[in-house]
Scaffold this active site. Structure first.
Site, PDB file in Angstrom:
ATOM      1  N   LYS A  36       0.857  -1.191   0.000  1.00 56.20           N
ATOM      2  CA  LYS A  36       0.000   0.000   0.000  1.00 56.20           C
ATOM      3  C   LYS A  36       0.885   1.229   0.000  1.00 56.20           C
ATOM      4  CE  LYS A  36      -4.466   1.012   0.166  1.00 56.20           C
ATOM      5  NZ  LYS A  36      -5.577   0.186  -0.315  1.00 56.20           N
TER       6      LYS A  36
HETATM    7  P1  NAD Z   1     -12.853   8.400  -2.487  1.00 54.42           P
HETATM    8  O1  NAD Z   1     -11.840   9.415  -2.146  1.00 54.42           O
HETATM    9  O2  NAD Z   1     -13.309   8.247  -3.898  1.00 54.42           O
HETATM   10  O3  NAD Z   1     -14.173   8.591  -1.609  1.00 54.42           O
HETATM   11  C1  NAD Z   1     -14.181   8.764  -0.224  1.00 54.42           C
HETATM   12  C2  NAD Z   1     -15.466   9.492   0.113  1.00 54.42           C
HETATM   13  O4  NAD Z   1     -15.599   9.588   1.526  1.00 54.42           O
HETATM   14  C3  NAD Z   1     -15.499  10.911  -0.440  1.00 54.42           C
HETATM   15  O5  NAD Z   1     -16.751  11.168  -1.040  1.00 54.42           O
HETATM   16  C4  NAD Z   1     -15.283  11.776   0.811  1.00 54.42           C
HETATM   17  O6  NAD Z   1     -15.881  13.056   0.685  1.00 54.42           O
HETATM   18  C5  NAD Z   1     -15.941  10.920   1.868  1.00 54.42           C
HETATM   19  N1  NAD Z   1     -15.453  11.217   3.218  1.00 54.42           N
HETATM   20  C6  NAD Z   1     -14.200  11.564   3.609  1.00 54.42           C
HETATM   21  N2  NAD Z   1     -14.155  11.774   4.933  1.00 54.42           N
HETATM   22  C7  NAD Z   1     -15.402  11.544   5.388  1.00 54.42           C
HETATM   23  C8  NAD Z   1     -16.000  11.576   6.673  1.00 54.42           C
HETATM   24  N3  NAD Z   1     -15.307  11.912   7.749  1.00 54.42           N
HETATM   25  N4  NAD Z   1     -17.316  11.276   6.772  1.00 54.42           N
HETATM   26  C9  NAD Z   1     -18.037  10.931   5.686  1.00 54.42           C
HETATM   27  N5  NAD Z   1     -17.526  10.878   4.445  1.00 54.42           N
HETATM   28  C10 NAD Z   1     -16.230  11.177   4.298  1.00 54.42           C
HETATM   29  O7  NAD Z   1     -12.266   7.020  -1.904  1.00 54.42           O
HETATM   30  P2  NAD Z   1     -12.650   5.536  -2.337  1.00 54.42           P
HETATM   31  O8  NAD Z   1     -11.696   5.102  -3.386  1.00 54.42           O
HETATM   32  O9  NAD Z   1     -14.116   5.441  -2.559  1.00 54.42           O
HETATM   33  O10 NAD Z   1     -12.226   4.756  -0.992  1.00 54.42           O
HETATM   34  C11 NAD Z   1     -13.080   4.685   0.128  1.00 54.42           C
HETATM   35  C12 NAD Z   1     -12.645   3.524   1.002  1.00 54.42           C
HETATM   36  O11 NAD Z   1     -12.668   2.315   0.230  1.00 54.42           O
HETATM   37  C13 NAD Z   1     -11.229   3.616   1.572  1.00 54.42           C
HETATM   38  O12 NAD Z   1     -11.194   3.001   2.832  1.00 54.42           O
HETATM   39  C14 NAD Z   1     -10.415   2.790   0.603  1.00 54.42           C
HETATM   40  O13 NAD Z   1      -9.229   2.281   1.182  1.00 54.42           O
HETATM   41  C15 NAD Z   1     -11.398   1.682   0.289  1.00 54.42           C
HETATM   42  N6  NAD Z   1     -11.138   0.973  -0.980  1.00 54.42           N
HETATM   43  C16 NAD Z   1     -11.119   1.628  -2.158  1.00 54.42           C
HETATM   44  C17 NAD Z   1     -10.899   0.903  -3.341  1.00 54.42           C
HETATM   45  C18 NAD Z   1     -10.945   1.539  -4.700  1.00 54.42           C
HETATM   46  O14 NAD Z   1     -10.922   0.799  -5.694  1.00 54.42           O
HETATM   47  N7  NAD Z   1     -11.043   2.847  -4.825  1.00 54.42           N
HETATM   48  C19 NAD Z   1     -10.651  -0.474  -3.279  1.00 54.42           C
HETATM   49  C20 NAD Z   1     -10.681  -1.113  -2.041  1.00 54.42           C
HETATM   50  C21 NAD Z   1     -10.933  -0.375  -0.893  1.00 54.42           C
END
Ligand code: NAD
Length: 484
Positions: free
Chosen positions: A115
């Protein structure tokens, strides 16, 4: 440059994110029979590289700190996203790298876990500045083989998207001009720059497939006090970013679920009749948050909506949001961890005791790495999935359709095919359909493997422990095969 910290405070008596992952790991390992010492070898993070670099922006040099952590190299390349967020730190990156090891083992993608993260608030910079920062970070990692098609392959995570992945791939190719497999150095790229159809929405799609598979298991549903299908189920989602948006949208549009709550950085929306996910997302894109969205109740205390009445809670934003401070108040009987580490180890204990069923992160959000695996294979094989077979498949279907038509001519109109069937049957699968099929298959098989452990062992009382057991067993088998 001001940096906004929006992470909810995790009570100070709780372990760190990495310690939390280790505690959950230890709980599973205590039920396994591993050779002496192997447990520690699997648990510890192999290496973490910290980089500090300067970029000249707005007339002065700004220094950034980034990390790339490699948790386990029992298989290479290692795989894991790159996160851009102001609070990124070594502990977090190592926790996320460990989860990647277990996740890859669970969904049988041939990768070790890694990561990366960069301490930066992307909303503070324009596109050109972000490109400079991303390329510079990538340069530091590439020159140490911490980005490399055969050794370490990043992907998007919080705060990054296909745009950053395209910059990273381009940076790699500039530094390795003769590497024919250069495009495979990173996944999650745009489709016009070596990406694959269906990757952007893959993690959210995987959450949907995971829930569908859970709902196919009557006994498992019953443990969560649920019955029937996803149709009409009340869902609260936290974080309408890449993962949360796609999961909520597909569940609403394709499974008939009711999205009753959406929690974002600036508060939460709640409507017992259901919120239109696409329209909330459009509002966020235009206004920068959920505040002011019509047709819903808004509260500035977003985290409180985690405690709202609902059937399914989907934390899809960040880690540690369900902790000792609120675990007792959670009303959902089923939580699916779309984000990584949204439930702390302490909260996990409380929720398990209360009988809440948790579909764990290492399984729930594995759709991203699964489709990343397909993209990596596509890049290495230099050919789009389906390109060789599609028309041949159509020709074979045509043969059957013609034969059926010939028979129905004898039997009369009553026996003729519906035009809809004919059109759908004749069409050969394109890349997107193949990706969805591979993802669906992966999510079903992985769920079955953990559900089987959950049911067959009396000492395993939750899906997370079952998932750890399946994953650790596979990593251990891989080490044993290597002779370690
Ligand atoms: P992203 O940045 O696209 O979205 C995150 C969202 O959460 C945003 O809309 C943001 O405004 C919101 N957010 C941030 N802080 C917040 C809070 N305190 N309260 C409520 N909402 C809040 O990120 P993502 O890629 O969707 O990732 C989200 C989670 O999923 C992370 O934990 C990431 O590790 C996990 N993840 C992502 C992927 C991927 O393919 N993108 C894959 C596996 C896991």
């Amino acid at each position: 440059m001001s940096v906004v910290t929006e992470r909810p405070a995790v009570p100070s008596n709780e372990p760190t994110f990495r310690q939390s992952v280790d505690l959950m790991f230890n709980r599973a390992v205590a039920l396994m029979d591993l050779p002496p010492g192997l447990e520690e070898k699997i648990r510890v993070c192999n290496a973490t590289y910290t980089v500090r670099f300067g970029v000249r922006l707005r007339g002065k040099i700004q220094t950034f700190t980034g990390y790339r952590s490699v948790h386990s190299e029992h298989m290479e390349p290692v795989k894991g996203g790159i996160r851009f967020a102001p609070e990124v730190n070594q502990d977090e990156v190592e926790a996320l790298a460990a989860l990647m090891t277990y996740k890859c083992a669970l969904v049988e993608t041939p990768f070790g876990g890694s990561k990366g993260g960069l301490c930066v608030d992307p909303r503070q910079y324009d596109e050109h500045e972000l490109e400079q920062i991303t390329r510079r970070f990538a340069y530091e990692l590439i020159k140490r083989d911490l980005i490399n098609p055969s050794q370490n392959v990043p992907a998007p995570d919080m705060g990054t998207s296909e745009r950053e992945m395209a910059w990273i791939a381009d940076q790699y190719r500039r530094m390795h001009t003769t590497d024919i497999n250069g495009n495979a150095c990173v996944t999650g790229k745009p489709t016009n720059a070596g990406g694959i159809q269906g990757r952007t929405e893959a993690t959210g799609r995987g959450v949907q497939y995971a829930l569908r598979e859970f709902f196919r298991h009557t006994e498992d549903k019953a443990k969560a006090g649920l019955a029937g299908t996803l149709d009409g189920k009340r869902i609260v989602v936290q974080g309408l970013g890449n993962v949360g948006f796609h999961a909520a949208k597909f569940l609403q549009e394709e499974d008939g679920a009711r999205i009753t709550g959406i929690i974002e950085r600036d508060g939460a929306l709640f409507n017992p009749d259901g919120l239109d996910v696409q329209s909330v997302r459009d509002w966020i894109v235009r206004h920068g948050g959920v505040t002011g969205y019509p047709d819903a109740n808004h509260t500035a205390e977003g985290a409180q909506v985690l405690e709202a009445e609902c059937d399914i809670l989907i934390p899809a934003a960040l880690e540690g949001v369900i902790n000792l401070g609120n675990a007792h108040n959670i009303k959902a009987s089923l939580i699916i961890e779309a984000a990584n580490g949204p439930i702390t180890a302490g909260a996990d204990d409380i929720l398990r005791e209360r009988g809440v069923v948790i579909i764990p992160d290492m399984y729930a959000n594995a759709g991203g790495v699964t489709v990343s695996y397909f993209e990596w294979v596509k890049n290495l094989s230099h050919i789009r999935f389906g390109r060789m077979q599609r028309r041949q498949e159509e020709a074979r279907h045509e043969l059957i359709v013609r034969e059926l038509e010939r028979l129905s001519d004898h039997l009369g109109d009553k026996w003729s095919m519906t035009p809809d069937f004919k059109a759908r049957y004749l069409r050969g699968a394109d890349e997107l359909e193949l990706v969805r099929s591979g993802l669906d298959d992966t999510m079903r098989i992985a769920y079955q493997s953990i559900s089987e452990v959950w049911h067959s062992r009396k000492d395993v009382t939750d899906l997370r422990t079952a998932a750890f057991i399946v994953a650790i067993d596979r990593v251990a088998a891989s080490y044993r095969a290597k002779g370690l």
